[in-house]
Scaffold this active site. Sequence first.
Site, PDB file in Angstrom:
ATOM      1  N   HIS A  51      -8.435  -0.708   0.765  1.00  0.00           N
ATOM      2  CA  HIS A  51      -7.494  -1.814   0.569  1.00  0.00           C
ATOM      3  C   HIS A  51      -8.305  -3.057   0.194  1.00  0.00           C
ATOM      4  O   HIS A  51      -9.351  -3.324   0.793  1.00  0.00           O
ATOM      5  CB  HIS A  51      -6.733  -2.142   1.857  1.00  0.00           C
ATOM      6  CG  HIS A  51      -5.883  -1.033   2.376  1.00  0.00           C
ATOM      7  ND1 HIS A  51      -4.505  -1.052   2.312  1.00  0.00           N
ATOM      8  CD2 HIS A  51      -6.203   0.134   2.985  1.00  0.00           C
ATOM      9  CE1 HIS A  51      -4.028   0.044   2.870  1.00  0.00           C
ATOM     10  NE2 HIS A  51      -5.042   0.777   3.290  1.00  0.00           N
ATOM     11  N   HIS A 106      -5.643  -1.136  -4.472  1.00  0.00           N
ATOM     12  CA  HIS A 106      -5.948   0.036  -3.662  1.00  0.00           C
ATOM     13  C   HIS A 106      -6.766   0.985  -4.524  1.00  0.00           C
ATOM     14  O   HIS A 106      -6.358   1.353  -5.620  1.00  0.00           O
ATOM     15  CB  HIS A 106      -4.666   0.689  -3.146  1.00  0.00           C
ATOM     16  CG  HIS A 106      -3.946  -0.192  -2.183  1.00  0.00           C
ATOM     17  ND1 HIS A 106      -2.962  -1.079  -2.581  1.00  0.00           N
ATOM     18  CD2 HIS A 106      -4.103  -0.380  -0.844  1.00  0.00           C
ATOM     19  CE1 HIS A 106      -2.537  -1.761  -1.519  1.00  0.00           C
ATOM     20  NE2 HIS A 106      -3.209  -1.354  -0.462  1.00  0.00           N
ATOM     21  N   LYS A 162     -13.421  -3.167   8.526  1.00  0.00           N
ATOM     22  CA  LYS A 162     -13.187  -4.018   7.349  1.00  0.00           C
ATOM     23  C   LYS A 162     -14.277  -5.065   7.203  1.00  0.00           C
ATOM     24  O   LYS A 162     -15.037  -5.353   8.136  1.00  0.00           O
ATOM     25  CB  LYS A 162     -11.835  -4.714   7.465  1.00  0.00           C
ATOM     26  CG  LYS A 162     -11.733  -5.677   8.645  1.00  0.00           C
ATOM     27  CD  LYS A 162     -10.407  -6.420   8.664  1.00  0.00           C
ATOM     28  CE  LYS A 162     -10.328  -7.384   9.867  1.00  0.00           C
ATOM     29  NZ  LYS A 162      -9.136  -8.242   9.820  1.00  0.00           N
ATOM     30  N   ARG A 193       6.993 -11.403   5.159  1.00  0.00           N
ATOM     31  CA  ARG A 193       6.645 -11.241   6.572  1.00  0.00           C
ATOM     32  C   ARG A 193       7.329 -12.350   7.377  1.00  0.00           C
ATOM     33  O   ARG A 193       7.232 -13.525   7.014  1.00  0.00           O
ATOM     34  CB  ARG A 193       5.130 -11.273   6.768  1.00  0.00           C
ATOM     35  CG  ARG A 193       4.435 -10.139   6.026  1.00  0.00           C
ATOM     36  CD  ARG A 193       2.947 -10.128   6.202  1.00  0.00           C
ATOM     37  NE  ARG A 193       2.332  -9.145   5.325  1.00  0.00           N
ATOM     38  CZ  ARG A 193       1.031  -9.001   5.149  1.00  0.00           C
ATOM     39  NH1 ARG A 193       0.186  -9.788   5.810  1.00  0.00           N
ATOM     40  NH2 ARG A 193       0.560  -8.091   4.325  1.00  0.00           N
ATOM     41  N   ASP A 236      -3.149  -7.520  -4.950  1.00  0.00           N
ATOM     42  CA  ASP A 236      -3.393  -6.365  -4.089  1.00  0.00           C
ATOM     43  C   ASP A 236      -3.961  -5.199  -4.883  1.00  0.00           C
ATOM     44  O   ASP A 236      -3.398  -4.808  -5.913  1.00  0.00           O
ATOM     45  CB  ASP A 236      -2.063  -5.954  -3.446  1.00  0.00           C
ATOM     46  CG  ASP A 236      -2.237  -5.420  -2.042  1.00  0.00           C
ATOM     47  OD1 ASP A 236      -3.378  -5.389  -1.561  1.00  0.00           O
ATOM     48  OD2 ASP A 236      -1.216  -5.047  -1.432  1.00  0.00           O
ATOM     49  N   CYS A 248       0.793  -1.233   0.000  1.00  0.00           N
ATOM     50  CA  CYS A 248       0.000   0.000   0.000  1.00  0.00           C
ATOM     51  C   CYS A 248       0.827   1.285   0.000  1.00  0.00           C
ATOM     52  O   CYS A 248       0.468   2.235  -0.718  1.00  0.00           O
ATOM     53  CB  CYS A 248      -1.019  -0.009   1.133  1.00  0.00           C
ATOM     54  SG  CYS A 248      -0.421  -0.599   2.721  1.00  0.00           S
ATOM     55  N   GLN A 292       0.591 -11.032  -3.094  1.00  0.00           N
ATOM     56  CA  GLN A 292      -0.788 -10.598  -2.919  1.00  0.00           C
ATOM     57  C   GLN A 292      -1.375 -10.101  -4.241  1.00  0.00           C
ATOM     58  O   GLN A 292      -0.693  -9.436  -5.013  1.00  0.00           O
ATOM     59  CB  GLN A 292      -0.859  -9.468  -1.890  1.00  0.00           C
ATOM     60  CG  GLN A 292      -0.521  -9.880  -0.477  1.00  0.00           C
ATOM     61  CD  GLN A 292      -0.685  -8.725   0.497  1.00  0.00           C
ATOM     62  OE1 GLN A 292      -0.150  -7.650   0.265  1.00  0.00           O
ATOM     63  NE2 GLN A 292      -1.412  -8.945   1.571  1.00  0.00           N
TER      64      GLN A 292
END
Length: 664
Positions: free
Chosen positions: A537, A411, A491, A389, A409, A360, A407
């Site tokens: 997100h 945004h 979320k 991670r 991912d 992000c 991911q």
Amino acid sequence: MSSQQLRITLAGSEHVVEAGTTAGASLQALSSAGSAIAAKVNGELRDLAYQVADGDVVEPVDIASEDGRYILRHSTAHVMAQAVQELFPQAKLGIGPPVENGFYYDFDVPAPFGPDDLKAIEARMRQIVKQGQRFSRRVVTDEQAREELAAEPYKIELIGLKGHATGSQQFESGESVEVGSGDGAELTIYDNLDPASGELCWKDLCRGPHLPTTRAIPAFKLMRTSGAYWRGSEKNPQLQRIYGTAWETRDSQDEYVRMLEEAEKRDHRKLGAELDLFSFPAEIGSGLPVFHPKGGIIRRVMEDYSRRRHEEAGYEFVNTPHVTKEDLFITSGHLEWYKDGMFPPMELDGVTYYNKPMNCPMHILIYASRGRSYRELPLRLFEFGTVYRYEKSGVVHGLTRARGFTQDDSHIFCTPGQLQDELASLLAFVVGLLRDFGLTEFEAELSTRPDKYVGEPQEWAVAEAALKHALDRSGLPYVIAEGEGAFYAPKIDVHVKDAIGRRWQLSTLQVDLQEPGRFGIEYQAADGSRQRPYMIHRALFGSIERFFGILVEHYAGAFPPWLAPVQVVGIPISDAHVPYLEKIAASLREQGIRVEVDASDDRMQKKIRTAQRQKVPFMLIAGDDDVAAGAVSFRYRDGSQKNTVPVAEAIAEIVTAVRDRVQV
């Protein structure tokens, strides 16, 4: 009504009871409460022995309900701990919470438990259950608790860590362990009492509630043992953990055990090796997978299909590096919030860099690279972005809990007025794409503002209302998890059920209330003013690796034809038929079909067995009669077959099955 009487509410109706009446006694007025093992009083779980007060709302808790199973498993954990300490008097108690589908208890013992130990513990547990020992709650002071539990060093530590506001302690592992009643500074101990004499059999520091007696435990089974660090920290002693399960009926337990056996057969780590899809070389490191050619094909097909769907939905593709300077994560807050979950830093040219745990911040920099107008919004950025991670070694689990993963991912930057519609269309897109991969059962969870949060309550209210609006429009069943949001954002989590009924948390939609402000990003509104965008997100698969692992287990490795790494195998009856099948294979490849011809020295039956073990959807078998007729014998993965199928018809069936994503 006399002063010795109380008014309470049962099943929506007001009832008058005598002062001192227990929740269990009050529930006897309800015909539907015959199987109640506990009660909800004003929304709080309580023992049946709890004394009701004037104005209380009392509801029965059935053993087969979610709350009932929680209490059943918590009580069974106590029975197990009692059995362990009776058989192993030197054992010191750690914690023993209920968990999904079961329970565990941690013990400090001189040596690990073996299979014979588990048998002995389970046998002693059955004796305790038959005795019908009574669970009895009593309130104690900190000093009393320390005196009574002086021989239990881990319990003494819990007393010292007791959260006075909540009666619980959050461990480094993420577990929340209840140590008191939750009523301010109050602590509670539960005694197991002999039903005949009332003498103490065993006791534990515990918040409860519990079953009335041990005899109310219908079915249980001890499953396995493992090591576990005290309070989830590798700096602390390693204890021995025993896992068990408990159910409201023997049939429910048997069904669960059968599901576990099926899950073991479907374990993606085992199937990944058998089907030559991926591996975890020790030379690379724990939690860092490599994909083999066949696994690479499946992954590419997944990504290509996802890319196409995203393009159709108006997403723009971006790409960002794997490492970045420390300052970026200071600005975003990740270094403050997630440093323990990040790989250690590296120094390059006197500058500190980190492997990125999130995409992000970099997507925000893309947004901020030039001025933005409201006419550009919503701006939907998408990336297959690899992140890193540093998961603890004890939780790394194949592809579903890795240290390096990619991911899918997104945004989305939008105006406040676009937020509701954008979330609704986004949720529909998420569910639609998951359905395309063969998942059909969905549940959602809306996590709202926690007690400790940043930002303004009004911002949270707007974001939560927009998320709820999206869920209501979607038609998905959902629950509201009050206070379970991250401290910076509410979320939606989308959960799916796989082919054997297991629940997996997949997609997340989060309205970020903080990052746009931390980076100071803006857009020019229609009136010329500078406004701050909302930021959403969204990780749809969660990660490619995790979703891959879930699909392996959902399909037990038998992927539908459009995802299968090898879609067709040609099997000649003799070497003379290889050229004929090669021509058919060439025609299939022209149609984009992944096909192989098995020209090995193996006999035909062994070739068929090999293709079945590799879970190939279609087998085309050719012999003299097939060649003469311009046909093939068509064999499916499940063993069914069709003889003398014209080649053109066989090709058309395969191409259609792949194109339409048929679940063969």
